[in-house]
Design a protein around this motif. Structure first.
Motif, PDB file in Angstrom:
ATOM      1  N   PHE A  85       0.837  -1.196   0.000  1.00 24.49           N
ATOM      2  CA  PHE A  85       0.000   0.000   0.000  1.00 24.49           C
ATOM      3  C   PHE A  85       0.877   1.252   0.000  1.00 24.49           C
ATOM      4  CE2 PHE A  85      -3.512  -2.277   2.609  1.00 24.49           C
ATOM      5  CZ  PHE A  85      -4.031  -2.836   1.446  1.00 24.49           C
ATOM      6  N   ALA A  86       0.491   2.243  -0.812  1.00 28.43           N
ATOM      7  CA  ALA A  86       0.964   3.616  -0.646  1.00 28.43           C
ATOM      8  C   ALA A  86      -0.164   4.354   0.046  1.00 28.43           C
ATOM      9  CB  ALA A  86       1.294   4.247  -1.990  1.00 28.43           C
ATOM     10  N   GLU A  87       0.108   4.931   1.194  1.00 32.14           N
ATOM     11  CA  GLU A  87      -0.958   5.395   2.075  1.00 32.14           C
ATOM     12  C   GLU A  87      -0.643   6.773   2.625  1.00 32.14           C
ATOM     13  OE1 GLU A  87      -2.702   6.121   5.987  1.00 32.14           O
ATOM     14  OE2 GLU A  87      -0.582   5.926   5.451  1.00 32.14           O
ATOM     15  N   GLY A  88      -1.689   7.540   2.909  1.00 28.15           N
ATOM     16  CA  GLY A  88      -1.534   8.837   3.536  1.00 28.15           C
ATOM     17  C   GLY A  88      -2.827   9.621   3.480  1.00 28.15           C
ATOM     18  N   SER A 105       6.186 -10.650  -7.088  1.00 24.51           N
ATOM     19  CA  SER A 105       5.813  -9.262  -7.340  1.00 24.51           C
ATOM     20  C   SER A 105       4.804  -8.775  -6.302  1.00 24.51           C
ATOM     21  CB  SER A 105       5.210  -9.124  -8.745  1.00 24.51           C
ATOM     22  OG  SER A 105       6.153  -9.474  -9.726  1.00 24.51           O
ATOM     23  N   TYR A 106       4.800  -7.454  -6.120  1.00 21.87           N
ATOM     24  CA  TYR A 106       3.832  -6.826  -5.217  1.00 21.87           C
ATOM     25  C   TYR A 106       2.575  -6.433  -5.984  1.00 21.87           C
ATOM     26  CZ  TYR A 106       7.418  -6.203  -1.598  1.00 21.87           C
ATOM     27  OH  TYR A 106       8.381  -6.401  -0.637  1.00 21.87           O
ATOM     28  N   SER A 107       1.422  -6.744  -5.421  1.00 15.82           N
ATOM     29  CA  SER A 107       0.173  -6.144  -5.871  1.00 15.82           C
ATOM     30  C   SER A 107       0.033  -4.833  -5.113  1.00 15.82           C
ATOM     31  CB  SER A 107      -1.006  -7.079  -5.573  1.00 15.82           C
ATOM     32  OG  SER A 107      -2.187  -6.609  -6.170  1.00 15.82           O
ATOM     33  N   PHE A 108      -0.207  -3.734  -5.825  1.00 16.78           N
ATOM     34  CA  PHE A 108       0.034  -2.385  -5.313  1.00 16.78           C
ATOM     35  C   PHE A 108      -1.236  -1.546  -5.365  1.00 16.78           C
ATOM     36  CE2 PHE A 108       2.573   1.725  -6.347  1.00 16.78           C
ATOM     37  CZ  PHE A 108       2.490   2.139  -5.032  1.00 16.78           C
ATOM     38  N   PHE A 109      -1.637  -1.005  -4.209  1.00 12.29           N
ATOM     39  CA  PHE A 109      -2.845  -0.189  -4.106  1.00 12.29           C
ATOM     40  C   PHE A 109      -2.553   1.124  -3.377  1.00 12.29           C
ATOM     41  CE2 PHE A 109      -4.411  -4.435  -4.697  1.00 12.29           C
ATOM     42  CZ  PHE A 109      -5.586  -4.298  -5.417  1.00 12.29           C
ATOM     43  N   MET A 110      -3.283   2.156  -3.749  1.00 10.08           N
ATOM     44  CA  MET A 110      -3.236   3.439  -3.061  1.00 10.08           C
ATOM     45  C   MET A 110      -4.412   3.524  -2.102  1.00 10.08           C
ATOM     46  SD  MET A 110      -3.291   7.284  -4.675  1.00 10.08           S
ATOM     47  CE  MET A 110      -4.972   7.145  -5.303  1.00 10.08           C
ATOM     48  N   MET A 111      -4.142   3.993  -0.876  1.00 10.42           N
ATOM     49  CA  MET A 111      -5.180   4.051   0.157  1.00 10.42           C
ATOM     50  C   MET A 111      -5.157   5.407   0.862  1.00 10.42           C
ATOM     51  SD  MET A 111      -6.340   0.883  -0.038  1.00 10.42           S
ATOM     52  CE  MET A 111      -6.930   0.041   1.412  1.00 10.42           C
ATOM     53  N   HIS A 112      -6.340   5.893   1.240  1.00  5.77           N
ATOM     54  CA  HIS A 112      -6.469   7.151   1.972  1.00  5.77           C
ATOM     55  C   HIS A 112      -6.702   6.884   3.464  1.00  5.77           C
ATOM     56  CE1 HIS A 112      -7.525   8.342  -2.141  1.00  5.77           C
ATOM     57  NE2 HIS A 112      -7.250   9.579  -1.805  1.00  5.77           N
ATOM     58  N   GLU A 113      -5.976   7.604   4.301  1.00  5.21           N
ATOM     59  CA  GLU A 113      -6.223   7.627   5.749  1.00  5.21           C
ATOM     60  C   GLU A 113      -6.421   6.226   6.330  1.00  5.21           C
ATOM     61  OE1 GLU A 113      -8.960   9.775   4.071  1.00  5.21           O
ATOM     62  OE2 GLU A 113      -7.419  11.288   3.770  1.00  5.21           O
ATOM     63  N   LEU A 114      -5.521   5.318   6.008  1.00  6.32           N
ATOM     64  CA  LEU A 114      -5.708   3.919   6.393  1.00  6.32           C
ATOM     65  C   LEU A 114      -5.080   3.550   7.738  1.00  6.32           C
ATOM     66  CD1 LEU A 114      -6.892   1.203   5.436  1.00  6.32           C
ATOM     67  CD2 LEU A 114      -4.642   0.690   4.464  1.00  6.32           C
ATOM     68  N   ILE A 115      -3.958   4.156   8.092  1.00  5.08           N
ATOM     69  CA  ILE A 115      -3.226   3.750   9.299  1.00  5.08           C
ATOM     70  C   ILE A 115      -4.109   3.732  10.555  1.00  5.08           C
ATOM     71  CG2 ILE A 115      -1.361   4.418  10.896  1.00  5.08           C
ATOM     72  CD1 ILE A 115      -0.300   3.030   8.441  1.00  5.08           C
ATOM     73  N   PRO A 116      -5.019   4.694  10.769  1.00  2.00           N
ATOM     74  CA  PRO A 116      -5.842   4.615  11.973  1.00  2.00           C
ATOM     75  C   PRO A 116      -6.703   3.358  12.065  1.00  2.00           C
ATOM     76  CG  PRO A 116      -5.906   6.835  11.079  1.00  2.00           C
ATOM     77  CD  PRO A 116      -5.214   5.969  10.062  1.00  2.00           C
ATOM     78  N   ASN A 117      -6.944   2.696  10.929  1.00  2.00           N
ATOM     79  CA  ASN A 117      -7.779   1.493  10.912  1.00  2.00           C
ATOM     80  C   ASN A 117      -7.020   0.296  10.313  1.00  2.00           C
ATOM     81  OD1 ASN A 117     -10.051   3.172  11.731  1.00  2.00           O
ATOM     82  ND2 ASN A 117     -10.108   3.885   9.620  1.00  2.00           N
ATOM     83  N   ILE A 118      -5.725   0.259  10.520  1.00  2.00           N
ATOM     84  CA  ILE A 118      -4.872  -0.674   9.795  1.00  2.00           C
ATOM     85  C   ILE A 118      -4.915  -2.101  10.327  1.00  2.00           C
ATOM     86  CG2 ILE A 118      -2.794  -0.290  11.200  1.00  2.00           C
ATOM     87  CD1 ILE A 118      -3.072  -0.850   7.354  1.00  2.00           C
ATOM     88  N   LYS A 119      -5.367  -2.333  11.530  1.00  2.00           N
ATOM     89  CA  LYS A 119      -5.241  -3.650  12.161  1.00  2.00           C
ATOM     90  C   LYS A 119      -5.877  -4.759  11.338  1.00  2.00           C
ATOM     91  CE  LYS A 119      -5.758  -6.086  16.563  1.00  2.00           C
ATOM     92  NZ  LYS A 119      -6.281  -7.322  15.960  1.00  2.00           N
ATOM     93  N   ILE A 120      -7.041  -4.505  10.741  1.00  2.00           N
ATOM     94  CA  ILE A 120      -7.734  -5.541   9.979  1.00  2.00           C
ATOM     95  C   ILE A 120      -6.877  -6.028   8.818  1.00  2.00           C
ATOM     96  CG2 ILE A 120      -8.929  -3.878   8.481  1.00  2.00           C
ATOM     97  CD1 ILE A 120     -10.510  -7.091   9.847  1.00  2.00           C
ATOM     98  N   TYR A 121      -6.065  -5.141   8.241  1.00  2.00           N
ATOM     99  CA  TYR A 121      -5.206  -5.543   7.127  1.00  2.00           C
ATOM    100  C   TYR A 121      -4.017  -6.367   7.599  1.00  2.00           C
ATOM    101  CZ  TYR A 121      -7.612  -3.259   3.316  1.00  2.00           C
ATOM    102  OH  TYR A 121      -8.534  -2.946   2.360  1.00  2.00           O
ATOM    103  N   PHE A 122      -3.425  -5.990   8.704  1.00  2.00           N
ATOM    104  CA  PHE A 122      -2.330  -6.786   9.237  1.00  2.00           C
ATOM    105  C   PHE A 122      -2.813  -8.173   9.647  1.00  2.00           C
ATOM    106  CE2 PHE A 122       0.240  -2.810  10.316  1.00  2.00           C
ATOM    107  CZ  PHE A 122       1.181  -3.066   9.329  1.00  2.00           C
ATOM    108  N   ASP A 123      -4.046  -8.248  10.170  1.00  2.00           N
ATOM    109  CA  ASP A 123      -4.608  -9.544  10.561  1.00  2.00           C
ATOM    110  C   ASP A 123      -4.921 -10.411   9.337  1.00  2.00           C
ATOM    111  OD1 ASP A 123      -4.479  -8.791  13.192  1.00  2.00           O
ATOM    112  OD2 ASP A 123      -6.615  -8.325  13.394  1.00  2.00           O
TER     113      ASP A 123
END
Length: 271
Positions: free
Chosen positions: A21-24, A130-148
């Motif tokens: 993810f590219a995130e911010g 290879s990496y599958s690559f996505f852009m995400m907005h304001e994700l870090i505050p809700n990131i736990k579900i992705y790490f899980d």
């Protein structure tokens, strides 16, 4: 009447294991960052799919179950990765930051789309790690579900001066458009006086009494606070899977050093 058998969700085998993810924050420089990352070998073209950034806050607020959230996320990411491998859904709009023509080796992907053997593209993708690559907005505050959900997920998070972000939001009149403009594609939360963005939940009662500019200032402040809280709660092993860069360093001050950091973080080389 015969009782219906209880139906439960199953789990599909994953296709995507190397997810990036590219995130911010919105207007924080993610497209600039994404175009740099797409200059590395072994990174698929950037994709944007809004549902992937909506599901985490819906799950966080208990509006959808964790299991269902994970299965939707996993299935949608796998589907979008596969369709990218086949050459479907390329963005041909030249002025967009995610246009396929902005990817340095775009001819490779256009040529790949003519391959009739679908499994060849998939096998090459898996073989090259290879990496599958996505852009995400304001994700870090809700990131736990992705790490899980994705044990090998990597994130490159870009931070920009909050004054610049607030000014950019103000120029786009985001403080007044939410809940009125159907082109703001964010699933809203309910408040006493109307719809609000998820990150305004903590000040939902006062949101509609503020001016557009004040809504923006408070929203950006809250998001910066939510980032700090979320990052502080992560164990070190998950923090190590996030690379933090600043827009100012990437664009103005330390471009070469940031590019080198990205290469080391991804274990990929620019082409």
């Amino acid at each position: 009447m015969e009782a219906l058998e209880k139906i439960e969700l199953g789990t599909k085998p994953p296709l995507v294991k190397n997810l990036l993810f590219a995130e911010g924050l919105g207007r924080g420089g993610k497209l600039v960052l994404a175009n740099v990352i797409n200059g590395f070998d072994g990174v698929e073209p950037i994709q944007y799919y809004g549902l992937l950034e909506h599901l985490p806050f819906l799950e966080k607020f208990k509006l959808i179950s964790k299991k269902l959230t994970q299965e939707i996320i996993r299935c949608e990411i796998d589907l979008h990765c596969y369709e990218m491998l086949l050459g479907r859904n390329f963005n041909y709009r030249q002025s967009d930051g995610t246009a396929i023509s902005k990817v340095p080796n775009y001819k490779k992907y256009l040529q790949r789309s003519s391959e009739e053997n679908r499994d060849k593209n998939l096998n090459d993708f898996l073989k090259n790690n290879s990496y599958s690559f996505f852009m995400m907005h304001e994700l870090i505050p809700n990131i736990k579900i992705y790490f899980d959900t994705f044990p090998h997920l990597k994130i490159i998070s870009i931070k920009r001066n909050p004054i610049d972000i607030a000014y950019s939001w103000h120029k786009r009149d985001l403080g007044n458009r939410f809940g009125k403009d159907p082109k703001i594609f964010i699933i809203p939360l309910k408040s006493p006086n109307g719809p609000i963005p998820w990150y305004a939940h903590s000040f939902n009662k006062e949101y509609h009494s503020l001016s557009g500019a004040d809504r923006i200032i408070l929203a950006v402040q809250k998001l910066f606070d939510l980032y700090k809280i979320s990052i502080a709660r992560l164990p070190q092993k998950l923090k190590d899977r996030i690379l933090f860069v600043t827009f100012e360093d990437l664009v103005f001050h330390q471009t070469d050093q940031v590019v080198a950091q990205i290469g080391k973080f991804l274990n990929k080389k620019p082409f």
